[in-house]
Design a protein around this motif. Structure first.
Motif, PDB file in Angstrom:
ATOM      1  N   ASP A  84       0.964  -1.569  -0.312  1.00  0.00           N
ATOM      2  CA  ASP A  84       0.257   0.161  -0.019  1.00  0.00           C
ATOM      3  C   ASP A  84       1.255   0.983   0.535  1.00  0.00           C
ATOM      4  OD1 ASP A  84      -2.507  -1.293  -0.258  1.00  0.00           O
ATOM      5  OD2 ASP A  84      -2.484  -1.645   2.226  1.00  0.00           O
ATOM      6  N   ALA A  85       1.834   1.323  -1.403  1.00  0.00           N
ATOM      7  CA  ALA A  85       2.390   2.542  -0.658  1.00  0.00           C
ATOM      8  C   ALA A  85       1.866   3.661  -1.596  1.00  0.00           C
ATOM      9  CB  ALA A  85       3.430   2.129  -1.843  1.00  0.00           C
ATOM     10  N   VAL A  86       1.343   4.119  -1.384  1.00  0.00           N
ATOM     11  CA  VAL A  86       0.590   5.587  -2.167  1.00  0.00           C
ATOM     12  C   VAL A  86       1.909   6.345  -3.064  1.00  0.00           C
ATOM     13  CG1 VAL A  86      -1.357   7.230  -2.251  1.00  0.00           C
ATOM     14  CG2 VAL A  86      -1.670   4.926  -0.509  1.00  0.00           C
ATOM     15  N   LEU A  87       0.982   7.161  -4.272  1.00  0.00           N
ATOM     16  CA  LEU A  87       1.759   7.604  -5.220  1.00  0.00           C
ATOM     17  C   LEU A  87       1.173   8.961  -5.166  1.00  0.00           C
ATOM     18  CD1 LEU A  87       4.039   8.674  -7.508  1.00  0.00           C
ATOM     19  CD2 LEU A  87       1.912   7.672  -9.279  1.00  0.00           C
ATOM     20  N   THR A  88       2.091   9.572  -4.345  1.00  0.00           N
ATOM     21  CA  THR A  88       1.913  11.516  -3.403  1.00  0.00           C
ATOM     22  C   THR A  88       2.034  12.187  -4.379  1.00  0.00           C
ATOM     23  OG1 THR A  88       1.501  10.502  -2.072  1.00  0.00           O
ATOM     24  CG2 THR A  88       1.467  12.470  -1.160  1.00  0.00           C
ATOM     25  N   ALA A  89       0.740  13.128  -4.631  1.00  0.00           N
ATOM     26  CA  ALA A  89       1.927  14.887  -5.138  1.00  0.00           C
ATOM     27  C   ALA A  89       1.111  15.801  -4.335  1.00  0.00           C
ATOM     28  CB  ALA A  89       1.470  14.846  -6.606  1.00  0.00           C
ATOM     29  N   ASP A  90       1.917  16.878  -4.563  1.00  0.00           N
ATOM     30  CA  ASP A  90       1.596  17.797  -3.606  1.00  0.00           C
ATOM     31  C   ASP A  90       0.698  19.071  -4.284  1.00  0.00           C
ATOM     32  OD1 ASP A  90       2.758  17.684  -1.331  1.00  0.00           O
ATOM     33  OD2 ASP A  90       4.664  19.032  -2.651  1.00  0.00           O
ATOM     34  N   ALA A  91      -0.796  19.044  -4.057  1.00  0.00           N
ATOM     35  CA  ALA A  91      -1.849  19.835  -4.815  1.00  0.00           C
ATOM     36  C   ALA A  91      -1.668  20.986  -4.727  1.00  0.00           C
ATOM     37  CB  ALA A  91      -3.121  19.911  -4.125  1.00  0.00           C
ATOM     38  N   LEU A  92      -1.141  21.795  -5.932  1.00  0.00           N
ATOM     39  CA  LEU A  92      -1.169  23.296  -6.121  1.00  0.00           C
ATOM     40  C   LEU A  92      -3.067  23.829  -6.692  1.00  0.00           C
ATOM     41  CD1 LEU A  92       0.469  25.672  -6.539  1.00  0.00           C
ATOM     42  CD2 LEU A  92       0.994  24.797  -8.802  1.00  0.00           C
ATOM     43  N   PRO A  93      -4.115  24.476  -6.182  1.00  0.00           N
ATOM     44  CA  PRO A  93      -5.304  24.610  -6.826  1.00  0.00           C
ATOM     45  C   PRO A  93      -4.688  26.069  -7.385  1.00  0.00           C
ATOM     46  CG  PRO A  93      -4.817  25.180  -3.899  1.00  0.00           C
ATOM     47  CD  PRO A  93      -3.714  24.642  -4.750  1.00  0.00           C
ATOM     48  N   VAL A  94      -6.143  26.162  -8.332  1.00  0.00           N
ATOM     49  CA  VAL A  94      -6.325  27.350  -9.272  1.00  0.00           C
ATOM     50  C   VAL A  94      -7.766  27.703  -9.106  1.00  0.00           C
ATOM     51  CG1 VAL A  94      -5.299  28.572 -11.746  1.00  0.00           C
ATOM     52  CG2 VAL A  94      -3.962  26.634 -10.350  1.00  0.00           C
ATOM     53  N   GLY A  95      -7.863  29.039  -8.724  1.00  0.00           N
ATOM     54  CA  GLY A  95      -9.129  29.387  -8.901  1.00  0.00           C
ATOM     55  C   GLY A  95      -9.092  30.656  -9.376  1.00  0.00           C
ATOM     56  N   SER A  96     -10.217  31.930  -8.885  1.00  0.00           N
ATOM     57  CA  SER A  96     -10.265  33.043  -9.577  1.00  0.00           C
ATOM     58  C   SER A  96     -10.024  33.430  -8.258  1.00  0.00           C
ATOM     59  CB  SER A  96     -11.708  33.177 -10.359  1.00  0.00           C
ATOM     60  OG  SER A  96     -12.625  32.841  -9.169  1.00  0.00           O
ATOM     61  N   THR A  97     -10.203  35.006  -8.736  1.00  0.00           N
ATOM     62  CA  THR A  97      -9.887  36.257  -7.338  1.00  0.00           C
ATOM     63  C   THR A  97     -11.051  36.333  -6.938  1.00  0.00           C
ATOM     64  OG1 THR A  97     -10.073  37.640 -10.016  1.00  0.00           O
ATOM     65  CG2 THR A  97      -7.693  36.752  -9.102  1.00  0.00           C
ATOM     66  N   ALA A 121      15.521   0.931  -3.015  1.00  0.00           N
ATOM     67  CA  ALA A 121      14.229   0.010  -3.084  1.00  0.00           C
ATOM     68  C   ALA A 121      13.985  -0.286  -4.224  1.00  0.00           C
ATOM     69  CB  ALA A 121      13.136   0.831  -2.216  1.00  0.00           C
ATOM     70  N   LYS A 122      12.710  -0.587  -4.265  1.00  0.00           N
ATOM     71  CA  LYS A 122      11.994  -0.900  -5.821  1.00  0.00           C
ATOM     72  C   LYS A 122      10.300  -1.165  -5.700  1.00  0.00           C
ATOM     73  CE  LYS A 122      15.659  -3.466  -8.765  1.00  0.00           C
ATOM     74  NZ  LYS A 122      15.613  -4.394 -10.223  1.00  0.00           N
ATOM     75  N   ILE A 123       9.994  -0.008  -6.714  1.00  0.00           N
ATOM     76  CA  ILE A 123       8.398  -0.201  -6.588  1.00  0.00           C
ATOM     77  C   ILE A 123       7.734  -0.832  -7.786  1.00  0.00           C
ATOM     78  CG2 ILE A 123       6.714   1.213  -6.529  1.00  0.00           C
ATOM     79  CD1 ILE A 123       7.170   2.035  -3.927  1.00  0.00           C
ATOM     80  N   SER A 124       6.632  -1.139  -7.053  1.00  0.00           N
ATOM     81  CA  SER A 124       5.713  -2.213  -8.682  1.00  0.00           C
ATOM     82  C   SER A 124       4.532  -1.985  -8.213  1.00  0.00           C
ATOM     83  CB  SER A 124       6.265  -4.058  -8.174  1.00  0.00           C
ATOM     84  OG  SER A 124       6.136  -4.618  -7.891  1.00  0.00           O
ATOM     85  N   GLY A 125       3.799  -2.310  -9.700  1.00  0.00           N
ATOM     86  CA  GLY A 125       2.167  -2.290  -8.918  1.00  0.00           C
ATOM     87  C   GLY A 125       1.823  -1.327 -10.517  1.00  0.00           C
ATOM     88  N   PRO A 126       0.886  -0.812 -10.282  1.00  0.00           N
ATOM     89  CA  PRO A 126      -0.419  -0.656 -11.542  1.00  0.00           C
ATOM     90  C   PRO A 126       0.312  -0.077 -12.398  1.00  0.00           C
ATOM     91  CG  PRO A 126      -1.330   0.140  -9.540  1.00  0.00           C
ATOM     92  CD  PRO A 126       0.229  -0.470  -9.806  1.00  0.00           C
ATOM     93  N   GLY A 127       0.228   0.107 -13.856  1.00  0.00           N
ATOM     94  CA  GLY A 127       1.193   0.831 -14.993  1.00  0.00           C
ATOM     95  C   GLY A 127       2.484   0.495 -15.009  1.00  0.00           C
ATOM     96  N   LEU A 128       3.150  -0.270 -14.395  1.00  0.00           N
ATOM     97  CA  LEU A 128       4.385  -0.576 -14.169  1.00  0.00           C
ATOM     98  C   LEU A 128       4.610  -2.235 -15.177  1.00  0.00           C
ATOM     99  CD1 LEU A 128       5.718   1.256 -11.215  1.00  0.00           C
ATOM    100  CD2 LEU A 128       5.851   1.969 -13.287  1.00  0.00           C
ATOM    101  N   ASP A 129       5.777  -2.162 -16.349  1.00  0.00           N
ATOM    102  CA  ASP A 129       5.841  -3.132 -17.181  1.00  0.00           C
ATOM    103  C   ASP A 129       7.212  -3.542 -16.155  1.00  0.00           C
ATOM    104  OD1 ASP A 129       7.883  -1.735 -17.870  1.00  0.00           O
ATOM    105  OD2 ASP A 129       7.539  -1.757 -20.261  1.00  0.00           O
ATOM    106  N   ARG A 130       8.096  -2.580 -14.932  1.00  0.00           N
ATOM    107  CA  ARG A 130       8.759  -3.093 -14.359  1.00  0.00           C
ATOM    108  C   ARG A 130       9.205  -2.490 -13.275  1.00  0.00           C
ATOM    109  NH1 ARG A 130      11.118  -1.050 -19.404  1.00  0.00           N
ATOM    110  NH2 ARG A 130      11.687  -2.794 -20.338  1.00  0.00           N
ATOM    111  N   PRO A 131       9.724  -3.400 -12.073  1.00  0.00           N
ATOM    112  CA  PRO A 131      10.143  -2.408 -10.427  1.00  0.00           C
ATOM    113  C   PRO A 131      10.518  -1.326 -11.228  1.00  0.00           C
ATOM    114  CG  PRO A 131      10.389  -5.145 -10.931  1.00  0.00           C
ATOM    115  CD  PRO A 131      10.175  -4.577 -12.209  1.00  0.00           C
TER     116      PRO A 131
END
Length: 268
Positions: free
Chosen positions: A72-85, A182-192
């Motif tokens: 259960d290693a979760v791929l994480t990204a910092d969110a950058l919201p863009v909105g109106s003034t 370390a090596k990550i394997s899972g969905p969308g990866l054909d190799r670690p």
């Protein structure tokens, strides 16, 4: 009168069978030994195979013991919201989920509500642009929806700064060091994909164990800390094609990063 030749034949015929044919006992002896030799060779082969199999199992087990597997290693990204003034209505969405955008690229248009203090009653249209290069993770408000000042209309993330966050117990952390491969394997990866143990997130807040009793499930959640794995420089492009939120399996090689800081000490 008996000739010399006939005399020799008579002597030959008068001899016992085993004296007349001395080779036969030797052949019988060799034949009697063949099963024993065969049994000996089979035994030797079986012992050799068992020894090789035992060595393989031992080597395999040692290799397994050199790795810590975290699920259960979760791929994480910092969110950058863009909105109106200001408040208004979203009139147009110019991108879709997982679209890569350049800095300054138009993302959406918002017709802002009239400003009572403004002299002109002409509706203003604001174009929302990407502040940095990134990838669209979510369209928060579809065309025709109402937005407010500061609310996200489009959410981006920097696809070059992704990480894998995975929970680990303190027992597992004791086997880890910062900088381990370390090596990550899972969905969308054909190799670690190779990654590195970067840091362990500190536990935030007071220890709830001292405030109130917890269930076993709550205790297990609290006692697990987050290990952050970052892609190697040469694998960033591969990881950037994955969707944040997907779950992977991490295998950490405990034979690497000798002498580096133990992960349990960096947990805070």
């Amino acid at each position: 009168m008996t000739s010399v030749i006939e005399h020799d034949r008579l002597e030959e015929s008068a001899r016992p069978a085993d004296e007349a044919h001395p080779v036969e006992p030797a052949r019988r002896t060799v034949r009697s030994r063949i099963p024993a030799v065969r049994t000996f060779l089979v035994t030797v082969l079986l012992l050799a195979a068992a020894g090789a199999g035992g060595a393989y199992v031992l080597t395999h087990r040692l290799a397994e013991s050199a790795f810590v597997t975290l699920n259960d290693a979760v791929l994480t990204a910092d969110a950058l919201p863009v909105g109106s003034t200001g408040p208004g209505v979203v009139t147009e969405i110019l991108v879709a989920d997982q679209t890569r955008v350049a800095a300054g690229q138009p993302l959406a248009r918002v017709r802002l509500a009239p400003d009572p203090a403004a002299t002109s009653r002409q509706p203003r249209v604001e174009t929302l642009r990407a502040p940095v290069p990134g990838t669209v993770s979510k369209v928060d408000i579809a065309a025709g929806g109402v937005t407010g000042a500061g609310l996200p209309v489009i959410t981006l993330y920097d696809h070059t700064k992704l990480s894998f966050d995975v929970k680990a117990t303190e027992d597992e952390l004791r086997e880890l060091r910062l900088g381990m491969a370390a090596k990550i394997s899972g969905p969308g990866l054909d190799r670690p994909v190779p990654v590195t143990v970067d840091h362990v997130e500190a536990r935030i807040g007071a220890d709830p164990l001292s405030d109130a009793p917890l269930t076993e499930e709550q205790r297990a959640v609290y006692e697990r800390l987050t290990v952050v794995l970052v892609p190697r420089t040469d694998t960033v492009d591969t990881v950037s094609t994955l969707v944040p939120g997907l779950r992977f399996t991490a295998e950490i090689d405990t034979k690497t990063a000798a002498g580096r800081t133990p992960a349990v000490n960096g947990a805070g």
